[in-house]
Write a protein that holds these residues in place. Structure first.
Motif, PDB file in Angstrom:
ATOM      1  N   GLU A 270     -21.776 -32.998  54.954  1.00  0.00           N
ATOM      2  CA  GLU A 270     -20.358 -32.725  54.971  1.00  0.00           C
ATOM      3  C   GLU A 270     -19.818 -32.639  56.439  1.00  0.00           C
ATOM      4  OE1 GLU A 270     -22.116 -31.406  51.060  1.00  0.00           O
ATOM      5  OE2 GLU A 270     -22.632 -31.042  53.118  1.00  0.00           O
TER       6      GLU A 270
ATOM      7  N   ASP B 117     -19.002 -22.362  48.769  1.00  0.00           N
ATOM      8  CA  ASP B 117     -19.943 -23.351  48.826  1.00  0.00           C
ATOM      9  C   ASP B 117     -21.432 -22.796  49.109  1.00  0.00           C
ATOM     10  OD1 ASP B 117     -18.335 -25.401  48.136  1.00  0.00           O
ATOM     11  OD2 ASP B 117     -18.062 -26.044  50.455  1.00  0.00           O
TER      12      ASP B 117
ATOM     13  N   GLN C  62     -13.543 -21.766  51.234  1.00  0.00           N
ATOM     14  CA  GLN C  62     -14.201 -22.897  50.505  1.00  0.00           C
ATOM     15  C   GLN C  62     -15.747 -23.048  50.977  1.00  0.00           C
ATOM     16  OE1 GLN C  62     -13.126 -25.119  48.101  1.00  0.00           O
ATOM     17  NE2 GLN C  62     -15.401 -25.344  47.813  1.00  0.00           N
TER      18      GLN C  62
ATOM     19  N   ASN D 249     -19.316 -26.179  58.060  1.00  0.00           N
ATOM     20  CA  ASN D 249     -20.089 -26.777  56.982  1.00  0.00           C
ATOM     21  C   ASN D 249     -21.538 -27.474  57.085  1.00  0.00           C
ATOM     22  OD1 ASN D 249     -19.200 -28.810  58.650  1.00  0.00           O
ATOM     23  ND2 ASN D 249     -17.767 -29.552  57.023  1.00  0.00           N
TER      24      ASN D 249
ATOM     25  N   TRP E 124     -27.188 -23.598  53.768  1.00  0.00           N
ATOM     26  CA  TRP E 124     -26.096 -24.508  53.396  1.00  0.00           C
ATOM     27  C   TRP E 124     -26.539 -24.954  51.834  1.00  0.00           C
ATOM     28  CZ3 TRP E 124     -21.207 -24.302  53.666  1.00  0.00           C
ATOM     29  CH2 TRP E 124     -20.465 -25.693  53.299  1.00  0.00           C
ATOM     30  N   HIS E 125     -25.620 -25.234  51.003  1.00  0.00           N
ATOM     31  CA  HIS E 125     -25.882 -25.833  49.664  1.00  0.00           C
ATOM     32  C   HIS E 125     -26.402 -27.007  49.378  1.00  0.00           C
ATOM     33  CE1 HIS E 125     -21.878 -27.306  49.792  1.00  0.00           C
ATOM     34  NE2 HIS E 125     -21.876 -28.002  48.538  1.00  0.00           N
ATOM     35  N   THR E 126     -26.115 -28.110  50.409  1.00  0.00           N
ATOM     36  CA  THR E 126     -26.631 -29.291  50.265  1.00  0.00           C
ATOM     37  C   THR E 126     -28.053 -29.606  51.076  1.00  0.00           C
ATOM     38  OG1 THR E 126     -25.081 -30.317  51.946  1.00  0.00           O
ATOM     39  CG2 THR E 126     -24.285 -30.203  49.596  1.00  0.00           C
TER      40      THR E 126
END
Length: 504
Positions: A115, A40, A36, A338, A89-91
């Motif tokens: 996250e 992401d 996961q 994360n 990270w994607h956010t």
């Protein structure tokens, strides 16, 4: 209220069942989490560089993604701090936990994603309370307030949308609104920058509250308790907080402080619970009060690997997943999280005490260190400070070692240095002052603990006679080869032995 209690009970039972699955499906839980994380981050700068889209197994991940220290990912972190996103990270990431420890800079800035806040740090906190209440169903924690002694935060100089501070302060700043009904003091006091004034304020405010639980680093919590007792003219904290029942602690070893806490909180039913919550993530919780190990949390956004400590300095060290570790061996922790930390070596070492479920004990740091009060003093800090002090006082050092002097009920902590000089300083007092000032300069955590002598007193330097360390090693049968004087130690094992050997 009955409906709310039913909902909370259902949520608790469900989460406890998930934690119970750690016993049966530990690696399955970890593998699902890893894929996961990879999914992401596959479109990030890092994900494209390491070809995340092509990873189909743990082995692929270990081959395509290098092991990393902070210095390796620092350029990527600086890009994020300067406003660039989708890097690790994607956010979007706007919070950075400031932590000392790197040999090149005073501080590290660890990215903290939304996250990570919600699914790692806050979940770990909720799980701690859940596990505690499961162990002690007679708990009255919800009938009073919790006091968590945090740090401070400030706006980063890089961007008005980028913030940094102690992890504890970041957590307090981002707590959900309802959590503030159960904590003290108010957020404006909890996040004050000036530590001495802050402790004074917290002592004034919380002495009027019904505090039932404490959370924090033992050394700072001890300072606060003593300040409250001094202000109120009391001898133990139960005279002020009669319903106090729990201290959740972490950050440094609790062993040197246990007797002091028991003296200041003379209550047979007082409970102590260790957690492993670092800037990089929330990793473990003590789920059995009769043992000193902690349950490794497997579904909180952290994928774990472990390097056998004897291989830590290999060019390509072997990395083990959970199913490959052995009990009783020392491992360096490697994490992927994360928040965009990938195969990151955090510097801590652990020993597994149990499998199914996996439980650990923190055994120290990869390098020699002193961290008795949260100062994270490493050899590089010591060498730089000693070099500066020697240069300014025309001194030369042959050998040295240092260790903590633990707090007592009447004295502060300190560092004791045994130094064998080849050439004595021209002014020993100046040497000590220069050593202290340089340590503050190169290590922000040491600087914080030395601030106005609140936790740490000035260092104590003792000059020993020529040949002391050689004679001590000889007496131990440790001359030659790989044997050497331990520069720093987090216990007094070596320094007390040397002092006893020389009758100092």
């Amino acid at each position: 209220m009955p409906l709310l209690n039913s909902i909370l009970s259902w949520v608790s039972v469900k989460r406890l069942q998930q934690i119970n699955w750690y016993k049966t499906y530990p690696q399955d839980i970890q593998n699902e989490l890893l894929f996961q994380l990879i999914s992401d981050a596959k479109e990030t700068v890092w994900g494209k560089k390491c070809k995340y889209a092509a990873i189909t197994s743990v082995e692929d991940f270990q081959k395509q993604v290098p092991l990393n220290h902070y210095e390796d990912i620092q350029p990527y972190i600086e890009r994020i701090r300067n406003g660039e996103q989708d890097v690790l990270w994607h956010t979007p990431i706007k919070w950075f936990a400031k932590s000392s420890g790197t040999t090149n800079d005073k501080s590290k800035f660890i990215p903290v994603s939304k996250e990570s806040l919600e699914n790692c740090h806050f979940r770990g906190g909720r799980d701690s309370v859940l596990i505690y209440n499961h162990m002690y169903p007679d708990s009255n924690m919800w009938k009073g307030k919790s006091l968590a002694l945090g740090g401070s935060h400030q706006i980063s100089k890089y961007s008005m949308d980028s913030y940094f501070g102690d992890l504890s302060a970041i957590l307090i700043q981002n707590l959900p609104f309802w959590a503030h009904f159960y904590r003290t003091p108010e957020i404006s006091v909890a996040l004050m920058d000036e530590w001495e004034e802050k402790i004074e304020k917290i002592a004034q405010i919380t002495s009027e509250e019904n505090v039932v639980s404490l959370a924090g680093v033992p050394s700072w919590t001890m300072v606060l308790i003593k300040k409250i007792l001094e202000m109120q003219g009391k001898t133990n904290i139960l005279e002020i907080w009669p319903n106090l029942e729990l201290f959740i602690h972490g950050g440094v070893s609790f062993t040197p402080y246990r007797e002091q806490f028991q003296s200041l909180i003379p209550k047979e039913t007082m409970r102590y619970m260790e957690v492993y919550n670092a800037s990089e993530g929330f990793f473990a919780i003590q789920d059995n009060p009769s043992t000193n190990d902690m349950l490794l949390m497997l579904d909180v956004g952290v994928f774990y690997e472990f390097i056998p400590i004897e291989n830590i300095h290999d060019e390509n060290p072997p990395t083990l997943i959970l199913t490959d570790v052995e009990l009783g061996k020392n491992y360096a922790i490697v994490i992927s999280t994360n928040s965009g930390l990938w195969r990151y070596i955090i510097g801590d070492t652990v020993e597994f005490t149990s499998k199914y479920p996996y439980k650990i004990k923190i055994t120290g740091r990869i390098k020699h260190f002193i961290n008795a009060f949260g100062e994270e003093l490493i050899i590089d800090n010591a060498e730089k400070a000693l070099a500066e002090a020697c240069m300014q006082t025309n001194a030369k050092i042959r050998e040295y070692t240092a260790a903590p002097i633990y707090m007592s009920e009447t004295t502060k902590g300190a560092h004791e240095w045994l130094v064998e000089f080849e050439q004595e300083p021209s002014d020993m007092q100046l040497f000590v002052e220069l050593l202290d000032e340089k340590l503050k300069d190169v290590n922000s955590d040491y600087e914080a603990k030395r601030y106005k002598n609140i936790t740490l007193a000035p260092p104590i330097v003792k000059s020993v006679v020529e040949g002391t360390f050689y004679a001590w090693l000889k007496a131990k049968g440790k001359l030659g080869g790989q044997h050497k004087v331990p520069r720093l130690s987090n216990t007094r094992e070596y320094i007390d032995d040397i002092l006893l050997y020389q009758n100092i």
